[in-house]
Every structure is written in C-alpha cells, then in structure tokens.
Design a protein around this motif. Structure first.
Motif, mmCIF file in Angstrom:
data_model
loop_
_atom_site.group_PDB
_atom_site.id
_atom_site.type_symbol
_atom_site.label_atom_id
_atom_site.label_comp_id
_atom_site.label_asym_id
_atom_site.label_seq_id
_atom_site.Cartn_x
_atom_site.Cartn_y
_atom_site.Cartn_z
ATOM 1 N N LYS A 76 -37.245 -6.253 -1.992
ATOM 2 C CA LYS A 76 -36.024 -6.883 -1.473
ATOM 3 C C LYS A 76 -34.887 -5.870 -1.409
ATOM 4 O O LYS A 76 -34.240 -5.726 -0.363
ATOM 5 C CB LYS A 76 -35.616 -8.063 -2.375
ATOM 6 N N THR A 77 -34.658 -5.186 -2.513
ATOM 7 C CA THR A 77 -33.589 -4.201 -2.524
ATOM 8 C C THR A 77 -33.888 -3.095 -1.515
ATOM 9 O O THR A 77 -33.001 -2.650 -0.782
ATOM 10 C CB THR A 77 -33.417 -3.621 -3.939
ATOM 11 N N ALA A 78 -35.155 -2.706 -1.453
ATOM 12 C CA ALA A 78 -35.537 -1.640 -0.517
ATOM 13 C C ALA A 78 -35.232 -2.050 0.923
ATOM 14 O O ALA A 78 -34.688 -1.254 1.700
ATOM 15 C CB ALA A 78 -37.015 -1.308 -0.675
ATOM 16 N N ASP A 302 -26.978 -8.048 -4.715
ATOM 17 C CA ASP A 302 -28.305 -8.053 -5.321
ATOM 18 C C ASP A 302 -28.254 -8.931 -6.568
ATOM 19 O O ASP A 302 -27.186 -9.106 -7.155
ATOM 20 C CB ASP A 302 -28.684 -6.616 -5.680
ATOM 21 N N GLU A 303 -29.379 -9.461 -6.986
ATOM 22 C CA GLU A 303 -29.478 -10.300 -8.179
ATOM 23 C C GLU A 303 -28.418 -11.404 -8.141
ATOM 24 O O GLU A 303 -27.621 -11.538 -9.069
ATOM 25 C CB GLU A 303 -29.260 -9.478 -9.455
ATOM 26 N N VAL A 304 -28.430 -12.152 -7.066
ATOM 27 C CA VAL A 304 -27.341 -13.109 -6.833
ATOM 28 C C VAL A 304 -27.344 -14.234 -7.862
ATOM 29 O O VAL A 304 -26.314 -14.857 -8.125
ATOM 30 C CB VAL A 304 -27.412 -13.657 -5.387
ATOM 31 N N LEU A 403 -45.337 -3.867 -9.053
ATOM 32 C CA LEU A 403 -45.264 -2.574 -8.375
ATOM 33 C C LEU A 403 -44.355 -1.635 -9.151
ATOM 34 O O LEU A 403 -44.649 -0.464 -9.339
ATOM 35 C CB LEU A 403 -44.731 -2.788 -6.960
ATOM 36 N N ARG A 404 -43.247 -2.195 -9.626
ATOM 37 C CA ARG A 404 -42.280 -1.331 -10.287
ATOM 38 C C ARG A 404 -42.878 -0.684 -11.532
ATOM 39 O O ARG A 404 -42.653 0.489 -11.792
ATOM 40 C CB ARG A 404 -41.018 -2.118 -10.635
ATOM 41 N N TYR A 405 -43.654 -1.481 -12.278
ATOM 42 C CA TYR A 405 -44.285 -0.941 -13.473
ATOM 43 C C TYR A 405 -45.207 0.219 -13.101
ATOM 44 O O TYR A 405 -45.176 1.288 -13.726
ATOM 45 C CB TYR A 405 -45.066 -2.055 -14.187
HETATM 46 MG MG LIG Z 1 -34.002 -5.646 -6.491
#
Ligand SMILES: [Mg+2]
Ligand SMILES: Nc1ncnc2c1ncn2[C@@H]1O[C@H](COP(=O)(O)OP(=O)(O)OP(=O)(O)O)[C@@H](O)[C@H]1O
Length: 456
Positions: A76-78, A302-304, A403-405
């Motif tokens: 999402k951020t990407a 982000d992180e709304v 994925l992040r991990y």
């Molecule tokens: Mg994010």
C-alpha cells in the motif's frame, strides 16, 4: 553550493524501504506490466492507482478521497509513493502518518490543516520588470552619517550589469545593497534584480569565469541575452503552506512573491486561522485575475486508523471546502473500534459516513513467485547477493509470515554470510536467520504456549 539555503518546505519522503519503487509501471493503455518500475504483481491495484493519477492530472479529483486497504506488507505504501512518482515534481505530494497528529504542542486539527495546505499547489505566473546581467562593477557610495557622529552610511550603490547586448550602470537604493550582500554577490556573478520589490537573486557565476580545474562547487551560468532592463515571465510553483510560512513573519516587500524569497525555518505556532483566510482571499483574487492557477495535489495519510474521531470529522469537513487536495488513505486494519470512541466499530476503523465518499482500492497478499521477484529487486537495491534456491526459500518464509519480514531478513542474512566467509547468502544463512528472529505470528504462538513464564 549553499547548504544553509533552505527554501522549500516540502517534507522529505520516507524512502529507504521503498527506494526501488520508481513509478506504477503501467503501459500506454494503463495496464500493469507484471514487473516494471520496481513494482511486481498487484496488477489491479496498480491499474486503479493509474486511473487516479489520470484524474488528478486532469484536475477532476479535487476534494475526493481514496483508501488503499489490504493486509500488512501488500504494497500500500509502495503504491502511494509510486503515485507520487507518476505525478512528478510539479504536483505537490505530502506524505504523513496518522500518528503524526498527536503532539503536545500543536492541536491535532492544526497538524491536519498544515498538511492539507502542503498538498495544495499554486502556480503563479507573473511578468516582472527585472534587471539582469553579469556584474561588472559594484561600488557602494558612502556619505557622512546625516545623524552626525563619525560613522558613514551607504547612500546608494553603483552597479554595472552586462548582457550579450550591452552594459548598463544602475544607481540603487542602499536597501538593495543589503540584499546584494546577503546573496554574497561579487563582480563576475550573474544576478537579477526585481524592479518592484528590489529582491536580488544570484543565479550563479558567469561562465566566462569558469576554469578547468575548479575545486569549489560553483554553478556557472551563461551571460544573459537581450537588454539589461526587461520584462520577464516568472513561473513559480508554491504550496499554500509555503505562502502561510512566508507571510507568518513578513520581512520587507509588499507582495506575496517577494516574501517568498525570505522563507525562514517553519515555526508552527505562528500561522493563525486569520492569516490563512487572508491568504485564501489573495489566492482567490490571483486565480480570478488569471495570474495564478490552483494545482490540487495529494495528501497521503498512511496508517489512517491511528486518527481519532475528531480528526475524521475535521477531515470530512475539510474535504468539502472549495480548495481541497486529493486525499489518499492507507490502512491494514479490518473491522475495529474507531479511536476516540468507546464502542463504535467500523470497517478500517473509519467512520461510515467518511467511508461512504471514498473509493477503495484493495491490495491482495502476494504469491510466492511474486515474493521472490520482490525480494530479488530488494536484494539488488541493497547490493546483497543471494542464490536462487535461497531466494525461493525466503519467499516461502514470506508467504507464511509477511513480505516485510522476509525483506528484513536480507540484511542480517548478508552479515551472516560475510561472517561465514561467503559473498552470497545461501540456504544455511536463511535457515539460521529464520531461527534467530521471530516473525509476528510465531512470536505470538510462542507467547501463547509459554504464557505462564511472562509477567502479566
Ligand atoms: Mg504501509
Ligand atoms: N508490488 C511490489 N513490488 C515491489 N515491491 C513491493 C511491492 N509491494 C511491496 N513492496 C515492498 O515490500 C515492502 C512492504 O510493502 P509496504 O510497506 O508497501 O506494505 P504496506 O501494505 O504499506 O504494509 P503495512 O500495512 O504494514 O503498512 C516495502 O519495502 C515495499 O517497497
């Protein structure tokens, strides 16, 4: 090169983990190319984002909002940052994280308002009467201090300016001498002086002074063409927030633009509602006169789910106003309680009435092949070598956790490989890292199994 010259107030973006993302990677018909511009898979979300970019560019989107919703680590951020890349530098993009609104010094709504105004651009076209050229002479003329005493004051400055067409000598006010000193103008520099406001801008050193071996970081510019005294169209892209800051502490000059030159470090408490109203009035006048054009940009929150009900209400109202940016939200929450309420449970932790006016873009979890591709791109950006089998293994770990991990295991894996005297991450390192570090799910499982050993 001047390091201290801080003019723009645009925020630095959180890059690092997204530095491989260069755009949305769409073809000319707006379809996503499987792997392009640093992005992999997630095709429909990227295509939807492409349409949003088109809408923003054709200015059909102002005052609307988009929500990127999906599980953690699904890009999402990407994708939001890819939208920023697609929009280019002329459209303002202001990223913030929901939790930024909580500060003991500034009101929540104030933080939101500031970021709102950072996301609204104004393109100002002005024809200005200017003098420009290469400085051939710079002589301050002193007189006895009229107040008596022994001191001398500068009564005026004689300055010679040269262009390709000729040279002109000007007699200038002492206040301009100060600006000349501030810009550290010397003979041989190319400058321009605004006739109305007296603002001086040093553009660089004339290139006839360029030497082959120059240690100093100096910008060389060609000798200006045409007459010294001329009318010049100046286009400047600013955000409403830039204007707020510039006018919060006006220092000389009467029109907005001349104040722009003296942007100081932002001091947040000084911008009042009254000032903003005044600025809006001037801006509207400029727009009516055709001097300025509004460029609604993007506010990315982000992180709304970190926002509370007060912020949501405020946002809702702000979106209705005539000058509003496009707001892009992102969250990984499903149904949860809205912050600041006791028991209102809502999808994504956002009030239903706000959700109602939002377009939602979903991001889906990645398959293991896609994970492997993303991991490959990441390892290339971080210059980490990893063999294909280990990459696949890491991708499998990623599908089980996130994925992040998996991405985060790359760097320690690389260190481990170096310790083991290898250039390239192998299966051993991946396995060892996966044992040394816990992902969120296995950590939670561990906690559940050994509940009695931890403090309550
Ligand atoms: Mg994010
Ligand atoms: N489709 C993709 N192509 C390339 N890289 C990606 C893709 N999706 C995610 N990434 C990378 O994977 C990492 C995690 O993605 P990102 O931070 O965008 O997830 P997110 O959806 O914002 O997660 P969260 O909900 O936890 O904030 C980042 O480094 C991001 O750049």
């Amino acid at each position: 090169m001047k390091i201290e010259e801080v003019k723009s107030t645009s925020k630095a973006q959180r890059i690092a983990s997204h530095s491989h993302v260069k755009g949305l990677g769409l073809d000319e018909n707006g379809y996503a190319i499987q792997t392009a511009a640093g992005l992999v898979g997630q095709e429909s979300a990227r295509e939807a984002a492409g349409i949003i970019v088109e809408l923003i560019k054709s200015k059909k989107m102002a005052g609307r909002a988009v929500l990127l919703a999906g599980p953690p680590g699904t890009g999402k951020t990407a994708i939001a940052l890819a939208i920023a890349q697609e929009l280019g530098t002329k459209v303002p993009f202001c990223p913030m994280v929901g939790s930024e609104v909580y500060s003991s010094e500034i009101k929540k709504t104030e933080v939101l308002m500031e970021n709102f105004r950072r996301a609204i651009g104004l393109r100002i076209k002005e024809t200005k009467e200017v003098y420009d050229g290469e400085v051939t002479e710079l002589t301050p003329v002193e007189t006895e201090n009229p107040m008596g005493g022994y001191g001398k004051t500068v009564s005026h400055v004689i300055i010679g300016l040269k262009t390709s067409k000729g040279t002109k000598q000007l007699k200038l006010d002492p206040s301009i001498y100060e600006s000349l000193q501030k810009e550290k103008v010397e003979v041989g520099d190319v400058i321009y002086i605004e006739a109305n406001s007296g603002a001086v801008k040093r553009q660089g050193r004339s290139d006839s002074f360029a030497t082959e071996f120059d240690l100093e970081a100096e910008e060389y510019v060609p000798l200006p063409k045409g007459d010294v005294h001329k009318k010049k169209e100046v286009i400047q892209d600013v955000t409403l927030h830039d204007l707020d800051i510039a006018n919060a502490r006006p220092q000389g000059g009467q029109d907005i633009m001349s104040m722009m030159g003296q942007l100081m470090k932002p001091k947040k408490t000084e911008i009042t509602d009254k000032l903003r109203k005044e600025i809006n009035k001037v801006v509207n006048k400029y727009i009516d006169q055709g001097i300025a054009e509004l460029v609604p940009g993007v506010l990315f929150i982000d992180e709304v789910h970190m926002l509370d009900i007060e912020c949501f209400t405020y946002l809702h109202r702000a979106l209705e106003s005539t000058i509003a940016p496009i707001v892009i939200f992102a969250t990984n929450r499903g149904k949860c309680t809205i912050k600041g309420t006791d028991d209102i449970v809502a999808p994504h932790g956002m009030p239903l009435d706000l959700l109602d006016r939002i377009m939602i873009i979903r991001t889906l979890p990645y398959r293991s092949e896609e994970m492997a591709q993303i991991l490959r791109i990441r390892s290339q950006t971080e210059s980490i070598q990893i063999d294909d089998d280990s990459l696949q293994m890491l991708a499998n770990i990623g599908t089980k956790s996130t994925l992040r991990y998996a991405v985060q295991l790359l760097t320690p894996g690389n260190i481990m490989a170096h310790i083991n005297g290898k250039e390239c991450i192998g299966k051993d390192e991946v396995e060892e890292m996966n044992q040394l570090f816990f992902d969120a799910k296995s950590s939670a499982k561990h906690l559940a199994q050994h509940e009695d050993k931890y403090m309550k």
